[in-house]
Scaffold this active site. Structure first.
Site, PDB file in Angstrom:
ATOM      1  N   ALA A  58       0.605  -1.332   0.245  1.00 56.55           N
ATOM      2  CA  ALA A  58      -0.353  -0.818  -0.130  1.00 56.55           C
ATOM      3  C   ALA A  58       1.014   1.317  -0.191  1.00 56.55           C
ATOM      4  O   ALA A  58       2.090   1.146   0.271  1.00 56.55           O
ATOM      5  CB  ALA A  58      -1.131   0.003   1.319  1.00 56.55           C
ATOM      6  N   GLY A  73       0.633  -4.815   0.991  1.00 53.83           N
ATOM      7  CA  GLY A  73      -0.210  -5.247  -0.377  1.00 53.83           C
ATOM      8  C   GLY A  73       0.113  -5.807  -1.285  1.00 53.83           C
ATOM      9  O   GLY A  73      -1.282  -6.713  -2.139  1.00 53.83           O
ATOM     10  N   GLU A  85      -0.169  -9.186  -0.489  1.00 51.90           N
ATOM     11  CA  GLU A  85      -1.380  -9.379  -0.398  1.00 51.90           C
ATOM     12  C   GLU A  85      -2.253 -10.074  -1.261  1.00 51.90           C
ATOM     13  O   GLU A  85      -3.298 -10.854  -1.539  1.00 51.90           O
ATOM     14  CB  GLU A  85      -2.386  -8.550   0.580  1.00 51.90           C
ATOM     15  CG  GLU A  85      -1.376  -8.772   1.991  1.00 51.90           C
ATOM     16  CD  GLU A  85      -1.990  -7.626   2.930  1.00 51.90           C
ATOM     17  OE1 GLU A  85      -1.632  -6.087   2.510  1.00 51.90           O
ATOM     18  OE2 GLU A  85      -2.568  -7.996   4.187  1.00 51.90           O
ATOM     19  N   GLU A  97       4.725  -5.034   7.170  1.00 53.19           N
ATOM     20  CA  GLU A  97       3.627  -3.553   8.432  1.00 53.19           C
ATOM     21  C   GLU A  97       4.035  -3.750   9.573  1.00 53.19           C
ATOM     22  O   GLU A  97       3.984  -2.363   9.907  1.00 53.19           O
ATOM     23  CB  GLU A  97       2.312  -4.317   7.903  1.00 53.19           C
ATOM     24  CG  GLU A  97       1.567  -3.733   6.571  1.00 53.19           C
ATOM     25  CD  GLU A  97       1.648  -5.255   5.918  1.00 53.19           C
ATOM     26  OE1 GLU A  97       2.735  -6.567   6.085  1.00 53.19           O
ATOM     27  OE2 GLU A  97       0.648  -5.307   4.746  1.00 53.19           O
TER      28      GLU A  97
END
Ligand code: CAA
Length: 257
Positions: free
Chosen positions: A65, A108, A111, A131
């Site tokens: 992200a 992300g 993911e 993260e």
């Protein structure tokens, strides 16, 4: 739709989405996610598309992200805007989708790759959920999909230490279906997708739906679900064509009906 952060192409019955935000190593900001979702909507609606490949650059599939976009986000906005939920579009895509991963697949990015049906990795791929180093935790399925894919010990290791896992370890752990040399990544992923797209589309979609059911339900319910779908396949023209072609020693010509 005009795309600025992705490249959308088709090759025969295969659609390809290439993440194209090189200066930020394909960090996933909201515009990039919106473009991916729009491309997936179009591929899903197009009967001429039988499978999709999603890929990044040689250096980075996606570095997670967009940290700079998230940095000053406040809780009420995260909650009210349901931050991250729109990323689920990939997981809800009904046709087969292959992730072709080279370089970084972090946070992300990892993911997103795990939302695809399977991952083909280049030998330089690096997977991780870093993260924890940012003072947070995975928020797009990392604690759940990674754990289901590679088990508690390695998922805890990756999520709690934030370390990266190379392609070999990822394949050994069951995260990745195949590892290939970097130069062969795209041809291999496109060939796999073309093979899938050449089969009966209803059969491929129902197969995907049934495999995914294994993650959602008990064995007995999953087997019942599989049996019901299997029975329904005898209503398709492709079942007749596939089995008759075998008996007649010719290649099946599926009409995807
Ligand atoms: N968000 C925003 N920008 C990013 C980014 C990210 N996730 N990852 C890289 N970038 C940017 C860098 O800021 C840098 O931009 P500038 O040139 O403007 O400074 C550019 O991409 C190149 O990055 P680096 O100079 O850091 O490249 P490197 O080769 O030295 O390191 C890296 C590569 C190890 C991937 C490093 O960039 C990195 O650690 N990135 C962050 C990875 C990360 O923490 N991802 C998780 C994000 S949180 C998340 O994803 C939450 C969730 O679950 C949904």
């Amino acid at each position: 739709m005009a795309y600025e952060l992705i490249i959308v192409e088709t090759e025969g019955r295969v659609g390809r989405i290439t993440l194209n935000r090189p200066k930020a190593l394909n960090a996933l900001n909201s515009d990039l996610i919106n473009e991916i979702n729009a491309a997936l909507d179009a591929f899903e609606a197009d009967r001429a598309i039988g499978a999709v490949v999603i890929t990044g650059s040689e250096k980075s599939f996606a570095a997670g992200a967009d940290i700079k976009q998230m940095a000053n986000l406040q809780y009420p906005d995260a909650y009210l805007d349901d931050f991250i939920t729109s990323w689920d579009r990939i997981a809800r895509f009904r046709k087969p989708i292959v992730a072709a991963v080279a370089g970084f697949a972090l946070g992300g990015g990892c993911e997103m790759a795990m939302m695809c049906d399977f991952i083909i990795a280049a030998d330089n791929a690096q997977f991780g959920q870093p993260e924890i180093k940012l003072g947070v935790m995975p928020g797009a399925g990392g604690t759940q999909r990674l754990t289901k894919a590679i088990g508690k010990a390695k998922a805890m290791d990756l999520c709690l230490t934030g370390r990266m896992m190379g392609a070999e370890e990822a394949e050994r752990s069951g995260l990745v279906a195949r590892v290939v040399p970097l130069a062969e990544l795209l041809p291999t992923a496109m060939k796999a997708a073309a093979d899938i797209a050449g089969f009966s589309l209803p059969a491929a979609m129902m197969t995907k739906e049934a495999v995914n059911r294994a993650f959602e339900t008990t064995l007995a319910e999953g087997l019942r679900f599989e049996r019901r779908i299997f029975h329904s396949m005898f209503a398709t023209a492709d079942q007749k064509e596939g089995m008759n072609a075998f008996a007649e020693k010719r290649k099946a010509e599926f009409t995807h009906r």
